[in-house]
Design a protein around this motif. Structure first.
Motif, short mmCIF file in Angstrom:
data_model
loop_
_atom_site.label_atom_id
_atom_site.label_comp_id
_atom_site.label_asym_id
_atom_site.label_seq_id
_atom_site.Cartn_x
_atom_site.Cartn_y
_atom_site.Cartn_z
N GLY A 1 0.80 -1.23 0.00
CA GLY A 1 0.00 0.00 0.00
C GLY A 1 0.83 1.27 0.00
N LYS A 2 2.15 1.10 0.14
CA LYS A 2 3.01 2.29 0.21
C LYS A 2 3.11 2.96 -1.16
CE LYS A 2 6.33 0.03 3.10
NZ LYS A 2 7.71 0.12 3.60
N ARG A 3 3.14 2.13 -2.20
CA ARG A 3 3.24 2.68 -3.55
C ARG A 3 1.86 3.02 -4.09
NH1 ARG A 3 7.22 2.18 -6.86
NH2 ARG A 3 8.17 3.29 -5.13
N TYR A 4 0.88 2.10 -3.86
CA TYR A 4 -0.42 2.24 -4.51
C TYR A 4 -1.52 1.56 -3.70
CZ TYR A 4 -3.94 1.79 -8.29
OH TYR A 4 -5.08 1.83 -9.05
N ILE A 5 -2.65 2.24 -3.59
CA ILE A 5 -3.85 1.67 -2.96
C ILE A 5 -5.03 2.02 -3.86
CG2 ILE A 5 -5.48 1.82 -1.01
CD1 ILE A 5 -3.08 2.72 0.72
N ARG A 6 -5.85 1.01 -4.13
CA ARG A 6 -7.07 1.29 -4.89
C ARG A 6 -8.24 0.62 -4.19
NH1 ARG A 6 -9.93 -1.43 -9.00
NH2 ARG A 6 -8.45 -3.16 -8.88
N VAL A 7 -9.28 1.37 -3.91
CA VAL A 7 -10.50 0.80 -3.32
C VAL A 7 -11.65 1.13 -4.25
CG1 VAL A 7 -12.09 0.80 -1.36
CG2 VAL A 7 -9.63 0.95 -0.96
N LYS A 8 -12.28 0.09 -4.77
CA LYS A 8 -13.34 0.27 -5.75
C LYS A 8 -14.64 -0.31 -5.21
CE LYS A 8 -14.46 -0.82 -10.50
NZ LYS A 8 -14.75 -2.05 -11.20
N ASP A 9 -15.72 0.41 -5.37
CA ASP A 9 -17.00 -0.10 -4.88
C ASP A 9 -18.12 0.09 -5.89
OD1 ASP A 9 -18.58 2.40 -4.46
OD2 ASP A 9 -17.11 2.83 -2.89
N ASP A 10 -19.24 -0.58 -5.62
CA ASP A 10 -20.43 -0.44 -6.47
C ASP A 10 -21.53 0.29 -5.69
OD1 ASP A 10 -21.14 -2.29 -4.59
OD2 ASP A 10 -21.98 -3.74 -5.99
N GLY A 11 -21.11 1.23 -4.86
CA GLY A 11 -22.06 1.98 -4.05
C GLY A 11 -22.79 3.05 -4.85
N THR A 12 -23.38 4.00 -4.15
CA THR A 12 -24.24 5.01 -4.79
C THR A 12 -23.48 6.00 -5.66
OG1 THR A 12 -23.96 6.38 -2.84
CG2 THR A 12 -25.94 5.01 -2.91
N GLY A 13 -22.18 6.11 -5.45
CA GLY A 13 -21.41 7.10 -6.19
C GLY A 13 -21.53 8.48 -5.57
N GLN B 1 -14.28 4.75 -7.21
CA GLN B 1 -12.95 4.16 -7.08
C GLN B 1 -11.99 5.24 -6.60
OE1 GLN B 1 -11.01 1.40 -9.97
NE2 GLN B 1 -9.87 3.23 -10.54
N VAL B 2 -11.30 4.94 -5.52
CA VAL B 2 -10.30 5.89 -5.01
C VAL B 2 -8.93 5.26 -5.15
CG1 VAL B 2 -9.50 7.20 -3.00
CG2 VAL B 2 -11.96 6.87 -3.36
N ARG C 1 -0.76 11.49 -3.85
CA ARG C 1 -1.37 11.85 -5.12
C ARG C 1 -2.57 10.93 -5.25
NH1 ARG C 1 4.03 13.70 -6.65
NH2 ARG C 1 5.12 11.80 -6.12
N MET C 2 -3.70 11.52 -5.59
CA MET C 2 -4.94 10.76 -5.50
C MET C 2 -5.75 10.91 -6.78
SD MET C 2 -7.29 11.45 -2.22
CE MET C 2 -8.16 10.17 -1.40
N VAL C 3 -6.45 9.86 -7.16
CA VAL C 3 -7.42 9.96 -8.25
C VAL C 3 -8.73 9.38 -7.73
CG1 VAL C 3 -8.04 9.28 -10.60
CG2 VAL C 3 -5.65 9.74 -10.04
N ILE C 4 -9.77 10.20 -7.73
CA ILE C 4 -11.09 9.72 -7.32
C ILE C 4 -11.99 9.69 -8.55
CG2 ILE C 4 -13.07 10.08 -5.79
CD1 ILE C 4 -11.30 11.69 -3.95
N SER C 5 -12.51 8.50 -8.84
CA SER C 5 -13.42 8.36 -9.98
C SER C 5 -14.77 7.93 -9.44
CB SER C 5 -12.94 7.29 -10.95
OG SER C 5 -11.56 7.48 -11.21
N SER C 6 -15.82 8.54 -9.93
CA SER C 6 -17.12 8.17 -9.39
C SER C 6 -18.21 8.40 -10.42
CB SER C 6 -17.41 8.98 -8.12
OG SER C 6 -18.52 8.44 -7.45
N ARG C 7 -19.16 7.47 -10.41
CA ARG C 7 -20.37 7.70 -11.21
C ARG C 7 -21.56 7.59 -10.27
NH1 ARG C 7 -22.61 3.77 -15.80
NH2 ARG C 7 -24.80 4.37 -15.59
N TYR C 8 -22.26 8.69 -10.13
CA TYR C 8 -23.44 8.73 -9.27
C TYR C 8 -24.54 7.87 -9.91
CZ TYR C 8 -26.66 10.92 -5.93
OH TYR C 8 -27.54 11.16 -4.92
N PHE C 9 -25.37 7.29 -9.06
CA PHE C 9 -26.32 6.29 -9.59
C PHE C 9 -27.30 6.83 -10.62
CE2 PHE C 9 -28.48 8.04 -5.92
CZ PHE C 9 -29.79 8.14 -6.34
N SER C 10 -27.58 8.15 -10.55
CA SER C 10 -28.55 8.71 -11.51
C SER C 10 -27.88 9.37 -12.72
CB SER C 10 -29.44 9.72 -10.79
OG SER C 10 -28.64 10.74 -10.20
#
Ligand code: ADP
Ligand code: MG
Length: 309
Positions: free
Chosen positions: A43-55, A136-137, A100-109
């Motif tokens: 996790g020191k170099r890279y962490i990715r947490v991806k979910d199928d939540g509401t966005g 996904q963060v 350094r962070m990338v947050i990607s998200s698609r809201y459910f609607s």
């Protein structure tokens, strides 16, 4: 860079496991049913947490890394209710300051997602992105701007083990949610949703579990105990949260045996809990500890076996 803010952020997030914990809790808060965690170099170099939540609604996306940004306003007294894990709006802000962070998200609607690039807490760019509903963060190079903190991080293996343990713990607290953990491209955990806690435990430990339940005065205790023996491990989940209570864990160990794997789930009205401790710590105290202990003892000794389908 704002050194003081960085150090403060480093105090909120002090390890890759800490970072994963916050991101997984956010996914659970967003009603995710499937959570995937990927790490590189512990996790020191890279962490990715991806979910199928509401966005995240597109208009809120740039706000989530601001200090105190939260969509989960509630009272401190509600802390141990099974509502949400987070409430202070501190985690994403803190992580963004030291990575350094990338947050990607698609809201459910929405028909399309958005990808936001952040560096040292500053939003650099937001672009459209085709993706499924959810969030996904990605966290690159944690503490890159805090070399001292980086130096004191534990070895890669240690961090990876901590993250694995953490995911197992949340998987026990939420058997209904699918979890996956990938490290250096290899799948370490793949847990499908389980209808019964015993099934989830069996998946994690590769051995059968028995479940015993007792309820009294609005307090419910459910013990899941390994059928075979192993190096003993005991876990406590209160109102859907993994928590720690040294005294109670020792009590359970004494009653189920030191070579058992055991999960103790407690459902209890929040007013019977004292969570008046640092919110980051998992420590919890019971105002009627003897009642909880009695229920534990009864369920072990009477072994009321609950069949499940
Ligand atoms: P908190 O969880 O205390 O609200 P965080 O800093 O962890 O604060 O997150 C800030 C906000 O970003 C959350 O309140 C939520 O609105 C949004 N958010 C973060 N992660 C997710 C996610 N995985 N899915 C949906 N929304 C999210
Ligand atoms: Mg949070």
């Amino acid at each position: 860079p704002d050194v003081r803010a960085c150090i403060a952020a480093g105090e909120v997030i002090d390890s890759p496991a800490d970072c994963v914990k916050e991101l997984v809790e956010n996914s659970l808060d967003a009603s995710a049913k499937r959570i995937e965690v990927e790490i590189v170099k512990g996790g020191k170099r890279y962490i990715r947490v991806k979910d199928d939540g509401t966005g995240i609604p597109p208009e809120d996306l740039p706000l989530v890394v601001l200090e105190g940004a939260t969509s989960k306003i509630r009272r401190l007294e509600d802390l141990m209710h099974t509502t949400t894990y987070g409430f202070r709006g501190e985690a994403l802000h803190a992580i963004s300051k030291v990575s350094r962070m990338v947050i990607s998200s698609r809201y459910f609607s929405e028909d399309v997602g958005r990808e936001m690039r952040i560096e040292g807490g500053q939003v650099k760019e937001i672009t459209q992105r085709g993706m499924g509903i959810g969030t996904q963060v990605e966290v690159f190079d944690l503490f890159y701007n805090l070399p001292v903190r980086q130096k004191f991080l534990k070895k890669e293996d240690t961090e990876r083990n901590r993250i694995t343990k953490l995911i197992k713990l949340y998987a026990m607290a939420r058997p209904d949610v699918a979890f996956r953990l990938i490290s250096e491209g290899k799948e370490l955990l793949a847990l499908p949703p389980a209808h019964h806690i015993a099934h989830r435990l069996q998946e994690i430990y590769n051995m059968p579990f028995e479940t015993f339940e007792r309820e009294s005065n609005g307090v419910k205790v459910r013990l899941s105990v390994s059928v075979g023996n192993k190096t003993g491990e005991v876990f406590l989940v209160v109102n859907g949260r993994p928590v720690y209570n040294k005294n109670l864990l020792e009590y359970i160990r004494r009653h189920v045996g030191y070579r058992k794997v055991c999960l103790c789930e407690v459902e209890i009205p929040p007013f019977l809990l004292d969570v008046n401790v640092h919110p980051k710590k998992r420590e919890v105290r019971f105002l009627k500890e003897s009642l909880v202990k009695d229920l534990i003892k009864e369920s072990v000794t009477r072994r009321v076996y609950l069949p499940y389908t």
